[in-house]
Design a protein around this motif. Structure first.
Motif, PDB file in Angstrom:
ATOM      1  N   LEU A 204       3.299  34.466  -9.057  1.00  0.00           N
ATOM      2  CA  LEU A 204       2.604  34.474  -7.765  1.00  0.00           C
ATOM      3  C   LEU A 204       3.099  33.345  -6.878  1.00  0.00           C
ATOM      4  CD1 LEU A 204      -1.090  35.231  -8.801  1.00  0.00           C
ATOM      5  CD2 LEU A 204       0.418  36.666  -7.453  1.00  0.00           C
TER       6      LEU A 204
ATOM      7  N   ALA B 109      -3.263  32.567  -3.373  1.00  0.00           N
ATOM      8  CA  ALA B 109      -3.018  33.605  -4.378  1.00  0.00           C
ATOM      9  C   ALA B 109      -3.555  33.172  -5.741  1.00  0.00           C
ATOM     10  CB  ALA B 109      -1.520  33.901  -4.466  1.00  0.00           C
TER      11      ALA B 109
ATOM     12  N   PHE C 180      -6.328  34.859  -8.063  1.00  0.00           N
ATOM     13  CA  PHE C 180      -6.006  35.187  -9.447  1.00  0.00           C
ATOM     14  C   PHE C 180      -7.058  34.599 -10.395  1.00  0.00           C
ATOM     15  CE2 PHE C 180      -3.344  34.303 -13.312  1.00  0.00           C
ATOM     16  CZ  PHE C 180      -3.244  35.625 -13.697  1.00  0.00           C
TER      17      PHE C 180
END
Lengths: 489, 236
Positions: free
Chosen positions: B112, B144, B148
């Motif tokens: 990511l 991100a 996550f």
């Protein structure tokens, strides 16, 4: 009187609702505040429909923060309308089961704050402030969703908060990128109007990135597939009047923020805002239509129908041009119809004490008002003629065909038909079906009487659903025309 | 400002943002709830440091404001609010079974972060000339990785921290590309973060009271059940 005045009644009412006074105090204050808001919103709508400016009395320094046009007034009017009907419905509905006075005060204080945060969305012109009030709508309604404090309600509220805030985090970055784009394009006024004015000079990469981030981020709250997973949970576990707010107007008022980006995107070369809207809209309608076939909970059924309707609006905006008016009409009809459906679902829940479709049969004999309302709401929300949603869906399909977009229009029509059967199959069985063998009597089915205010609202809220299907009043027509014009640069 | 000072400020900012990225990885992988909170506080201080350094670089009062708001709200008010509202249990919980094991989670997190770099660099270039530093790619990575975290954690505290870390990431990128955001907006966003902590705290307390756990991620009873099976279950 300034347009911001409309924000004060719910704020004052939220504070007043906390006063431990008589039992009828908090609901009374809420209803009164909603009525004031409705009058103010109707006045604004009337002025817009008559072609007069609404912001003339606004101080020029305010214009960086507050702005009102046809689209925002349309959303304001719908929020005010559904807030009022749901407030009156709440009076009887929430008194059912005799909750502790403190919980009732909590409910009404939160209710007013929720209305306040929603009313602020169309009023504010500064996108980051709009983002903040969008967050506030989530936070103010979280405790309303979890109000029952059951395991399911808490789970629904948790999913709602986490997924909405996650979307909001993505959208925040989108709004910051949009701000950067504005400055790179030489603009200085970070408002919706300032953005539209500066749009031609803005770097396309930044605008497109911002658009996608905001579409995904706020699309989570609108319930666009595939970010919709929380929606059926939250929209089914909350108390029914709250469901009416969540499904009827919260989704549309967040969608309004996304719609604000379209005139900006039109000035940017190579930006495919409408294609994105069309694709995401069709995916939402299609998925919701198929999921509608296999629901087992009638409140979830209406929640999926909300996903479908939001998809239809987005598809219509994606088609653009003459479909824009249809999109506005669909927003109006969705609000009045879906709120009615949740009122009917609430009445059904009071009568049978269960949300399971399989446990309810022959409702029309057991609870005639709830049964009649449920089948009427089902027909209306599925788009049966001559009810409101039929008219707007027809307008959108007609506009699509007129543009020669046969594939998109055909798919949309197919999904609408599937959704129609999905809704009707379930509701028909519930209302008219013969009690199946071996099904136990649902718990709490003592046949509690429907409270007076609930019956009253079921009758009153049915009026626009019926009327808007056969006749659109001239002022509303003008208002929707103004609103549709705000989607075009 | 001399070239050497500018260079020093840019290097310090690169250091602050680099450490910021490390804390984001830490939040994904730390099992202890308390450790997550401490990492988040460190991350907020690094965000404030980056804002102050950029403020120095651009001689911008707004950015000092951002730094000040971050120093006050996140390291001080957030833990205080949590102690007041949320059940004390959320501090002591340790997550044993995560959705993904930690090495796998870290590898995905790494992917990511690399993706964020490829998204962030062209974005920063499109804003125009001027110093942006590594803020944009690392900010996107922070966003991100926060998202996550929400996907792989189940305990209330790491989930809340994941939400707030997303906002930190958006801001880290924001301070370099949207420098002149009105201070009113900054204040409102900081207040909003506190309301998030408040509401989530109240919700977690309700979950703890009525369900008896703070592992909110394990609540998963709401889903579509085919009507037929339900009728069969209901039948005696």
């Amino acid at each position: 009187m300034s347009v911001v005045a409309i924000l004060f009644p719910p704020l004052v009412a939220a504070a007043l609702a906390w006063i431990p006074f008589r039992r009828g105090w908090a609901p009374g204050v809420t209803v009164l505040s909603c009525l004031i808001v409705l009058v103010l919103a109707a006045r604004m709508a009337w002025r817009v429909a008559a072609g007069e400016p609404v912001t003339d009395s606004l101080d020029p320094t305010w214009s960086n923060w507050v702005a009102v046009d046809g689209l925002s007034v349309l959303i304001l009017l719908l929020i005010a309308l559904v807030a009022t009907t749901a407030a009156v419905y709440s009076v009887g509905y929430m008194a059912h089961g005799n909750p502790a006075p403190r919980r009732l005060r909590l409910y009404h204080a939160n209710y007013n704050l929720f209305i306040f945060s929603m009313l602020a969305i169309p009023l504010l012109a500064e996108p980051t402030l709009v983002w903040i009030v969008v967050e506030l709508t989530t936070l103010c309604s979280a405790l309303l969703v979890s109000f029952a404090n059951t395991r399911e309600a808490l789970e629904a509220a948790w999913k709602y908060v986490v997924l909405s805030l996650m979307g909001a985090g993505i959208a925040l970055f989108g709004f910051l990128v949009l701000f950067a784009a504005l400055h790179a394009g030489g603009g200085s006024q970070y408002t919706w109007a300032g953005l539209v004015a500066a749009a031609p000079g803005m770097p396309p990469l930044l605008v497109q990135t911002a658009f996608l981030l905001i579409l995904i981020g706020l699309g989570t709250k609108v319930g666009l597939v595939p970010m919709h997973t929380w929606l059926p949970d939250a929209h089914s576990q909350a108390p029914s009047p709250v469901c009416a707010l969540l499904s009827g107007i919260e989704t549309t008022s967040i969608l309004y923020v996304i719609l604000r980006l379209f005139p900006i995107m039109q000035a940017v070369p190579g930006a495919h805002a409408q294609t994105w809207a069309l694709v995401l809209g069709l995916i939402s309608v299609g998925t919701a239509a198929l999921l509608l076939l296999q629901v087992s909970d009638y409140k979830r059924l209406f929640a999926f129908s909300t996903v479908e309707h939001m998809g239809i609006v987005l598809t219509a905006v994606g088609l653009g041009a003459s479909a824009d008016y249809g999109a506005m009409q669909q927003i109006v009809n969705h609000s009045v119809t879906k709120s009615f459906c949740f009122f009917a679902a609430g009445a059904t829940l009071l009568a049978v004490g269960t949300r399971e479709i399989a446990m309810v049969r022959g409702l029309v004999r057991r609870a005639p008002i709830a049964g009649a309302a449920l089948i009427f709401g089902g027909l209306a929300v599925a788009g049966a003629p001559p009810l409101a949603v039929f008219l707007s869906e027809f307008a959108i399909l007609k506009a699509g065909l007129a543009q020669g977009r046969y594939v998109a229009t055909g798919l949309l029509a197919l999904f609408i038909v599937i959704a129609f059967f999905g809704v009707m199959v379930h509701l028909n069985r519930m209302v008219f079906g013969a009690p199946a063998q071996g099904l136990p009597d649902p718990p709490g089915a003592a046949g509690s009487r429907l409270p007076f205010t609930c019956t009253l609202i079921l009758i009153l809220a049915a009026v626009p659903v019926l009327v808007l299907g056969v006749y659109v009043p001239q002022p509303l027509h003008e208002l929707m025309k103004h609103a549709a014009a705000a989607l075009v640069r | 400002m001399s070239d050497a000072t500018t260079q020093l400020i840019e290097n310090l900012n690169a250091l602050a943002t680099g450490l910021f990225l490390l804390t984001a990885f830490g939040i994904v992988a730390t099992r202890q709830a308390r450790g997550c909170l401490h990492l988040f506080i460190a991350q907020s201080l690094l965000l404030a440091a980056s804002a102050a350094l950029l403020g120095l670089h651009f001689d911008s009062g707004h950015l000092y404001g951002v730094a000040l708001v971050n120093v006050i709200s996140k390291p001080i008010i957030v833990p205080w609010l949590l102690r007041r509202i949320a059940p004390a249990e959320i501090y002591t919980r340790r997550e044993i079974d995560q959705v993904l094991n930690i090495p796998t989670a870290l590898i995905i997190a790494l992917a990511l972060a690399i993706g964020a770099y490829f998204l962030g660099v062209p974005l920063a270039n499109a804003v125009g000339p001027g110093y942006h530093g590594p803020n944009v790619p690392i900010g996107i990575a922070g966003l991100a990785l926060g998202a996550f975290t929400l996907a792989v954690r189940r305990e209330a505290m790491p989930l809340l921290i994941g939400l707030l870390a997303m906002e930190n990431g958006a801001f880290l990128a924001g301070i370099s590309i949207a420098r002149d955001l009105p201070i009113l907006v900054e204040l409102a966003i900081a207040t909003d973060g506190l309301i998030i902590v408040f509401i989530v705290g109240v919700l977690v307390r309700a979950v703890e009271q009525h369900v008896g756990t703070t592992a909110v991620g394990e609540l998963a009873s709401l889903k579509e059940v085919p009507a037929k099976r339900l009728a069969e279950e209901a039948a005696p």
